[in-house]
Design a protein around this motif. Structure first.
Motif, PDB file in Angstrom:
ATOM      1  N   UNK A  36     -18.000  22.700  -8.840  1.00  0.00           N
ATOM      2  CA  UNK A  36     -18.918  23.350  -7.906  1.00  0.00           C
ATOM      3  C   UNK A  36     -19.840  22.292  -7.291  1.00  0.00           C
ATOM      4  N   UNK A  37     -20.029  22.380  -6.003  1.00  0.00           N
ATOM      5  CA  UNK A  37     -20.879  21.420  -5.303  1.00  0.00           C
ATOM      6  C   UNK A  37     -20.097  20.423  -4.496  1.00  0.00           C
ATOM      7  N   UNK A  38     -18.862  20.158  -4.872  1.00  0.00           N
ATOM      8  CA  UNK A  38     -18.004  19.262  -4.088  1.00  0.00           C
ATOM      9  C   UNK A  38     -17.007  20.128  -3.316  1.00  0.00           C
ATOM     10  N   UNK A  39     -17.499  20.745  -2.237  1.00  0.00           N
ATOM     11  CA  UNK A  39     -16.690  21.588  -1.365  1.00  0.00           C
ATOM     12  C   UNK A  39     -16.174  22.843  -2.073  1.00  0.00           C
ATOM     13  N   UNK A  40     -16.713  23.169  -3.251  1.00  0.00           N
ATOM     14  CA  UNK A  40     -16.404  24.433  -3.923  1.00  0.00           C
ATOM     15  C   UNK A  40     -17.709  25.194  -4.020  1.00  0.00           C
ATOM     16  N   UNK A  41     -17.762  26.345  -3.344  1.00  0.00           N
ATOM     17  CA  UNK A  41     -19.027  27.039  -3.138  1.00  0.00           C
ATOM     18  C   UNK A  41     -19.261  28.137  -4.162  1.00  0.00           C
ATOM     19  N   UNK A  42     -20.494  28.644  -4.179  1.00  0.00           N
ATOM     20  CA  UNK A  42     -20.826  29.784  -5.031  1.00  0.00           C
ATOM     21  C   UNK A  42     -20.002  31.012  -4.644  1.00  0.00           C
ATOM     22  N   UNK A  43     -19.742  31.178  -3.365  1.00  0.00           N
ATOM     23  CA  UNK A  43     -18.945  32.311  -2.910  1.00  0.00           C
ATOM     24  C   UNK A  43     -17.519  32.218  -3.431  1.00  0.00           C
ATOM     25  N   UNK A  76      -3.526  18.242 -11.274  1.00  0.00           N
ATOM     26  CA  UNK A  76      -2.145  18.088 -10.830  1.00  0.00           C
ATOM     27  C   UNK A  76      -1.947  16.864  -9.970  1.00  0.00           C
ATOM     28  N   UNK A  77      -2.887  15.914 -10.082  1.00  0.00           N
ATOM     29  CA  UNK A  77      -2.860  14.742  -9.215  1.00  0.00           C
ATOM     30  C   UNK A  77      -3.607  14.975  -7.916  1.00  0.00           C
ATOM     31  N   UNK A  78      -3.823  16.238  -7.577  1.00  0.00           N
ATOM     32  CA  UNK A  78      -4.529  16.682  -6.377  1.00  0.00           C
ATOM     33  C   UNK A  78      -3.715  16.452  -5.109  1.00  0.00           C
ATOM     34  N   UNK A  79      -3.091  15.296  -4.981  1.00  0.00           N
ATOM     35  CA  UNK A  79      -2.201  15.029  -3.846  1.00  0.00           C
ATOM     36  C   UNK A  79      -0.875  14.512  -4.389  1.00  0.00           C
ATOM     37  N   UNK A  80       0.187  15.284  -4.161  1.00  0.00           N
ATOM     38  CA  UNK A  80       1.518  14.880  -4.593  1.00  0.00           C
ATOM     39  C   UNK A  80       2.426  14.693  -3.385  1.00  0.00           C
ATOM     40  N   UNK A  81       3.442  13.866  -3.559  1.00  0.00           N
ATOM     41  CA  UNK A  81       4.467  13.678  -2.545  1.00  0.00           C
ATOM     42  C   UNK A  81       5.799  14.174  -3.091  1.00  0.00           C
ATOM     43  N   UNK A 135       9.405  14.347  -4.418  1.00  0.00           N
ATOM     44  CA  UNK A 135      10.283  13.390  -5.109  1.00  0.00           C
ATOM     45  C   UNK A 135       9.524  12.192  -5.697  1.00  0.00           C
ATOM     46  N   UNK A 136       8.224  12.156  -5.497  1.00  0.00           N
ATOM     47  CA  UNK A 136       7.434  11.023  -5.992  1.00  0.00           C
ATOM     48  C   UNK A 136       6.415  11.451  -7.035  1.00  0.00           C
ATOM     49  N   UNK A 137       5.815  12.608  -6.812  1.00  0.00           N
ATOM     50  CA  UNK A 137       4.783  13.075  -7.724  1.00  0.00           C
ATOM     51  C   UNK A 137       3.403  12.701  -7.240  1.00  0.00           C
ATOM     52  N   UNK A 138       2.409  12.739  -8.126  1.00  0.00           N
ATOM     53  CA  UNK A 138       1.025  12.478  -7.713  1.00  0.00           C
ATOM     54  C   UNK A 138       0.799  11.028  -7.306  1.00  0.00           C
ATOM     55  N   UNK A 139      -0.005  10.844  -6.266  1.00  0.00           N
ATOM     56  CA  UNK A 139      -0.346   9.489  -5.822  1.00  0.00           C
ATOM     57  C   UNK A 139      -1.273   8.813  -6.823  1.00  0.00           C
ATOM     58  N   UNK A 140      -2.260   9.579  -7.299  1.00  0.00           N
ATOM     59  CA  UNK A 140      -3.243   9.028  -8.236  1.00  0.00           C
ATOM     60  C   UNK A 140      -3.500  10.065  -9.320  1.00  0.00           C
ATOM     61  N   UNK A 141      -3.547   9.627 -10.564  1.00  0.00           N
ATOM     62  CA  UNK A 141      -3.947  10.500 -11.669  1.00  0.00           C
ATOM     63  C   UNK A 141      -5.087   9.833 -12.425  1.00  0.00           C
ATOM     64  N   UNK A 142      -5.982  10.619 -13.028  1.00  0.00           N
ATOM     65  CA  UNK A 142      -7.142  10.043 -13.708  1.00  0.00           C
ATOM     66  C   UNK A 142      -6.760   9.488 -15.074  1.00  0.00           C
ATOM     67  N   UNK A 143      -7.605   8.649 -15.654  1.00  0.00           N
ATOM     68  CA  UNK A 143      -7.373   8.188 -17.026  1.00  0.00           C
ATOM     69  C   UNK A 143      -7.236   9.374 -17.978  1.00  0.00           C
ATOM     70  N   UNK A 144      -6.273   9.297 -18.870  1.00  0.00           N
ATOM     71  CA  UNK A 144      -5.993  10.334 -19.870  1.00  0.00           C
ATOM     72  C   UNK A 144      -5.471  11.622 -19.251  1.00  0.00           C
ATOM     73  N   UNK A 163     -13.802  13.712  -5.532  1.00  0.00           N
ATOM     74  CA  UNK A 163     -13.595  12.524  -4.680  1.00  0.00           C
ATOM     75  C   UNK A 163     -13.194  12.926  -3.261  1.00  0.00           C
ATOM     76  N   UNK A 164     -11.965  13.422  -3.068  1.00  0.00           N
ATOM     77  CA  UNK A 164     -11.533  13.899  -1.758  1.00  0.00           C
ATOM     78  C   UNK A 164     -11.335  15.408  -1.807  1.00  0.00           C
ATOM     79  N   UNK A 165     -11.767  16.127  -0.787  1.00  0.00           N
ATOM     80  CA  UNK A 165     -11.627  17.595  -0.797  1.00  0.00           C
ATOM     81  C   UNK A 165     -10.232  18.031  -0.349  1.00  0.00           C
ATOM     82  N   UNK A 166      -9.200  17.419  -0.919  1.00  0.00           N
ATOM     83  CA  UNK A 166      -7.824  17.645  -0.475  1.00  0.00           C
ATOM     84  C   UNK A 166      -6.940  18.071  -1.643  1.00  0.00           C
ATOM     85  N   UNK A 167      -5.980  18.931  -1.343  1.00  0.00           N
ATOM     86  CA  UNK A 167      -4.896  19.261  -2.262  1.00  0.00           C
ATOM     87  C   UNK A 167      -3.601  19.326  -1.456  1.00  0.00           C
ATOM     88  N   UNK A 168      -2.555  18.701  -2.006  1.00  0.00           N
ATOM     89  CA  UNK A 168      -1.253  18.757  -1.345  1.00  0.00           C
ATOM     90  C   UNK A 168      -0.180  18.830  -2.421  1.00  0.00           C
TER      91      UNK A 168
END
Length: 287
Positions: A69-76, A224-229, A231-240, A268-273
């Motif tokens: 909440x607060x990073x492009x996710x609202x109370x509504x 889920x990586x937040x952004x996946x391609x 046949x490739x999978x997530x571009x970036x995943x967090x530690x652990x 970080x980025x308000x994106x999901x793919x």
């Protein structure tokens, strides 16, 4: 012989190709920014295990995670999620961390209380710390908020859930990245014969969870990586959150069930793919 392109034809084709790339990339950004983050997916799972008592047959568990909440996710948006969860009529409710993106900077903390208070689960509402809940000196803010809204905050502790003369155990591990996780402390009061569910924000500790006797682990963290391609999978995943970044897995000799929820918000980025936001429903099946 191939027909030679005129300069006019070459420029026309180059312009068409460039225009197509621009349109495609613009559409991709629009989709990832404004469309997919609102495309909630509800996943349903049957959990069968001989340690599940017959009194817990058909008990429904709902997991939600990583609202940020607060990073492009609202109370509504949170209100809509709460209504959605209550429509499922969960018996048990688990929140697996990262409520606010930056707790110490979020000015509307008090507005979260009446929203989260509305969540209902007759067998209990449980929560754990995520790395963002600890980050930015947010530990006490998050603790106070969850206690005020009827959640039991588990931090290297466990609780037993009873129905008649039977029970299951819920264990909560402190956040591995920024907290002080302690498996021995968390499991010390757990009856080894009871069906045991571990709540752990970071999924990649699953092998250790299986070793100490968990039958089921619920995690979030990775989005889920937040952004996946494709046949490739997530571009970036967090530690652990890189080995197990979404979905269900069977871990170790005992085949502990691990589920990694993709969460609801973004960071970080308000994106999901190709990584839609998710609520998970688990129905216990006594065998």
């Amino acid at each position: 012989m191939a027909k030679k392109l005129t300069r006019r034809q070459f420029m026309k084709r180059a312009f068409a190709t460039t225009s197509t790339v621009i349109i495609a990339s613009s559409f991709g950004y629009w989709y990832a920014r404004y469309f997919e983050p609102k495309q909630l997916e509800v996943s349903s799972h049957l959990i069968k295990h001989p340690a599940i008592p017959k009194q817990f047959h058909n008990v429904k568990i709902v997991q939600f995670s990583d609202t940020h909440v607060g990073h492009h996710f609202t109370l509504e948006q949170l209100k809509k999620i709460v209504d959605k969860i209550n429509d499922f009529k969960p018996d048990l409710l688990f929140f697996t961390g990262d409520l606010m993106d930056e707790p110490n900077k979020y000015a509307a903390t008090n507005h979260l209380i009446p929203i989260l208070e509305q969540l209902e689960a007759p067998l209990g509402k449980f929560a754990i710390y995520g790395n963002h809940d600890h980050g930015g000196y947010g530990s006490e803010i998050y603790k106070k908020l969850m206690n005020q809204t009827g959640f039991t905050l588990l931090m290297n502790t466990s609780e037993e859930i009873h129905i008649e003369d039977s029970k299951i155990s819920i264990v909560g591990l402190d956040d591995v990245m920024l907290g002080r996780p302690n498996f021995e402390q968390a499991f010390k009061d757990v009856d080894p014969s009871s069906f045991t569910i571990l709540l752990a924000h970071e999924p990649d500790i699953a092998e250790r969870a299986e070793e100490v006797g968990a039958h089921m682990q619920l995690s979030g963290h990775s989005h889920g990586g937040q952004i996946q391609l494709p046949f490739f999978g997530p571009l970036i995943t967090p530690p652990l959150g890189s080995i197990y970044y979404e979905g269900d897995h069977l871990i170790g000799p005992s085949e502990m069930f691990l589920y990694v929820n993709r969460g609801l918000g973004t960071t970080r980025l308000p994106l999901r793919f190709l990584a839609k936001p998710e609520i998970s429903i688990f129905t216990l099946v006594s065998t």
